[in-house]
Design an enzyme around this catalytic site. Structure first.
Site, PDB file in Angstrom:
ATOM      1  N   HIS A  63       0.839  -1.205   0.000  1.00  0.00           N
ATOM      2  CA  HIS A  63       0.000   0.000   0.000  1.00  0.00           C
ATOM      3  C   HIS A  63       0.871   1.250   0.000  1.00  0.00           C
ATOM      4  O   HIS A  63       0.429   2.312  -0.375  1.00  0.00           O
ATOM      5  CB  HIS A  63      -0.955  -0.004   1.197  1.00  0.00           C
ATOM      6  N   LYS A  68       9.641  -2.886   3.143  1.00  0.00           N
ATOM      7  CA  LYS A  68      10.825  -2.731   3.987  1.00  0.00           C
ATOM      8  C   LYS A  68      10.860  -3.786   5.074  1.00  0.00           C
ATOM      9  O   LYS A  68       9.825  -4.103   5.678  1.00  0.00           O
ATOM     10  CB  LYS A  68      10.743  -1.334   4.636  1.00  0.00           C
ATOM     11  N   LYS A  92       4.188  -2.200  11.883  1.00  0.00           N
ATOM     12  CA  LYS A  92       5.207  -1.368  12.527  1.00  0.00           C
ATOM     13  C   LYS A  92       5.379  -0.045  11.769  1.00  0.00           C
ATOM     14  O   LYS A  92       5.380   1.026  12.350  1.00  0.00           O
ATOM     15  CB  LYS A  92       6.515  -2.165  12.442  1.00  0.00           C
ATOM     16  N   LYS A 104      10.001  -9.069   4.684  1.00  0.00           N
ATOM     17  CA  LYS A 104      11.023  -9.735   5.494  1.00  0.00           C
ATOM     18  C   LYS A 104      11.688 -10.817   4.673  1.00  0.00           C
ATOM     19  O   LYS A 104      11.055 -11.413   3.792  1.00  0.00           O
ATOM     20  CB  LYS A 104      10.390 -10.374   6.736  1.00  0.00           C
TER      21      LYS A 104
HETATM   22  N1  GLU Z   1      14.850  -6.045  11.216  1.00  0.00           N
HETATM   23  C1  GLU Z   1      14.393  -4.857  11.868  1.00  0.00           C
HETATM   24  C2  GLU Z   1      12.959  -5.038  12.359  1.00  0.00           C
HETATM   25  O1  GLU Z   1      12.507  -6.128  12.565  1.00  0.00           O
HETATM   26  C3  GLU Z   1      14.608  -3.605  11.049  1.00  0.00           C
HETATM   27  C4  GLU Z   1      13.942  -3.538   9.736  1.00  0.00           C
HETATM   28  C5  GLU Z   1      14.371  -2.372   8.864  1.00  0.00           C
HETATM   29  O2  GLU Z   1      15.142  -1.544   9.334  1.00  0.00           O
HETATM   30  O3  GLU Z   1      13.935  -2.325   7.724  1.00  0.00           O
HETATM   31  O4  GLU Z   1      12.279  -4.098  12.629  1.00  0.00           O
END
Ligand code: GLU
Length: 470
Positions: A63, A68, A92, A104
């Site tokens: 969206h 990320k 998040k 992820k």
């Molecule tokens: N791996 C981290 C998390 O779980 C950072 C992810 C990021 O900075 O893109 O939030």
């Protein structure tokens, strides 16, 4: 197929929150499930053998773009784990107002088994697989460190991406968490831990909330237990102790657990562990017989900062902490959460409290796209203005301000100051948004549901405005 416990918990938590919104069920379904899953196998030559590496990248929601999220190296990596972690990234980002969708990645390896150059080979080959399928790029999908990876791996990813995108001026923004010399941003490594500290400080600033738990406001002298002394746990500990005056009374790592009700100096523990390879036998604390007893140590704040599902239905009842700050992703299963909420424990959820990492990743991405470090334009200008102000105050009052005080007053912000300030602002505002929703809605009884509802509202409104669901 048996769903991974962790993914099951994320889905259950989502459903619980979704039922408290009025969005169309199709839209909620769209927000819940991942949009794209890439499961891959590729060969890498290790010594004289060919080894088949099993890896993943999941883009949960587009969206907002790019998507990320970090990349983890662990033998526990599986499709459901990556899906759960990608979903958490979407929520998040919405909570901390970072304009990305969630993603992820994971490689199913035990990184301790490989030499540095073998790890480099695996990382570079994984990056090529992502490039081939459009699963990486500054405007597409931007990886970052996670469990088992760090700036070194991010530099390899950057270099591989740049080889395939020669002349792309924005290629540096294809990955975050890079070393400073390769376009990283000051304060990224400490960001998740520092964010946890800011979040806790904000929680402890509300008398009416902490009073209900029998606690006073402020972090000073609050007792804390930390599970996991990796990048996140060690920064939560050092910053909480040094800047918040928190008393750390228990620390758990994979080799065991130590405790001391009088307080353990975390800086000394980190030094001791570096020298001896273990926290066990640390002179300022006692070793616990059973490593898993970290959950049962009496404390105000428990910080699980390791992996998912560490607090489950078999150990949740033993918890004596009043507040749990989920520095790790998904450390509490949904069954355990029920037990804890019934006991009156407050859980500050992962998708808010550990979002400092992605917040500072966002700052790094912006730095890479602007091709300039933060503070370069305004630092000296601000210093000049503040100096004139201080001189004016001196002239008007006829008093002299000492050189030490002057130095503090006239200081312009360096990159690290600006990054910390942006992170602090983000963690304060986001907490207040979640808390306001929690206080406003009678049918929301815990902070995780409040955080989820808040995130769902942000994402659903994005979709509705995009016109996908007219
Ligand atoms: N791996 C981290 C998390 O779980 C950072 C992810 C990021 O900075 O893109 O939030």
């Amino acid at each position: 197929m048996q769903l991974d416990k962790f993914y099951k918990s994320v889905l259950a938590n989502f459903d619980k929150a979704a039922s408290k919104t009025d969005f169309p069920s199709g839209l909620l379904e769209q927000i819940k499930e991942p949009n794209a899953i890439y499961e891959m196998r590729f060969p890498v030559k290790i010594g004289n053998e060919y080894e088949v590496i099993h890896a993943f990248r999941t883009q949960h929601s587009q969206h907002r773009m790019p998507t990320k999220g970090g990349i983890r190296y662990s033998l526990n990596v599986n499709a459901d784990e990556v899906k759960a972690l990608a979903a958490l990234m979407t929520f998040k980002c919405a909570i901390v107002d970072v304009p990305f969708g969630g993603a992820k990645g994971g490689i199913k390896i035990d990184s301790k088994k490989y030499t540095e150059s073998q790890l480099e080979k695996i990382t570079r080959r994984y990056t090529v697989e992502l490039i081939k399928k459009n699963f990486i790029g500054p405007g597409k999908d931007v990886p970052a460190p996670d469990y088992g990876t760090g700036p070194r791996e991010m530099a390899w990813i950057l270099d591989t991406y740049e080889m395939f995108h020669h002349g792309d001026i924005d290629a540096g923004a294809c990955v975050t968490g890079k070393p400073i010399e390769q376009g990283g941003v000051a304060g990224r490594t400490e960001a998740t831990g520092r964010g946890v500290f800011y979040g806790l400080r904000q929680f402890f600033s509300h008398q009416e909330d902490v009073g209900k738990l029998g606690l006073t406001t402020g972090l000073k002298d609050k007792t804390m237990v930390i599970q996991g002394l990796g990048n996140v746990g060690s920064y939560v500990g050092t910053i909480s102790q040094a800047e918040g005056g928190v008393k750390i009374v228990g620390i758990s790592e994979y080799e065991g657990t130590i405790y001391n009700n009088e307080g353990i100096d975390i800086f000394e523990v980190l030094k001791f562990r570096q020298e001896t390879g273990s926290i066990m036998g640390f002179p300022g604390a006692e070793d616990m017989e059973n490593r898993d007893d970290w959950v049962a140590i009496d404390c105000d704040i428990l910080v699980p900062a390791a992996l998912e599902a560490q607090i489950h239905n078999e150990n949740a009842a033993k918890i004596k902490a009043k507040v749990i700050a989920e520095a790790a992703n998904g450390p509490t299963t949904s069954e355990a959460e029920k037990i804890l909420l019934d006991k009156g424990v407050v859980i500050i959820p992962d998708m808010y409290i550990n979002a400092g990492g992605v917040t500072v990743s966002y700052f790094e991405w912006l730095k890479n796209l602007s091709h300039m470090h933060f503070g370069r334009m305004e630092k000296r200008f601000n210093q000049g203005t503040y100096t004139k102000l201080v001189e004016l105050v001196e002239k008007m009052t006829g008093k002299t301000i000492s050189d030490t005080e002057k130095a503090v007053l006239v200081k312009g912000g360096d990159e690290i100051d600006l990054v910390r300030s942006g992170l602090e602002e983000t963690m304060i505002n986001s907490y207040e948004s979640i808390r306001a929703l929690y206080n406003r809605r009678d049918n929301i009884k815990d902070l995780r549901t409040a955080a989820f509802v808040y995130a769902i509202e942000v994402i659903a409104n994005d979709y509705l405005k995009l016109g996908i669901f007219p």
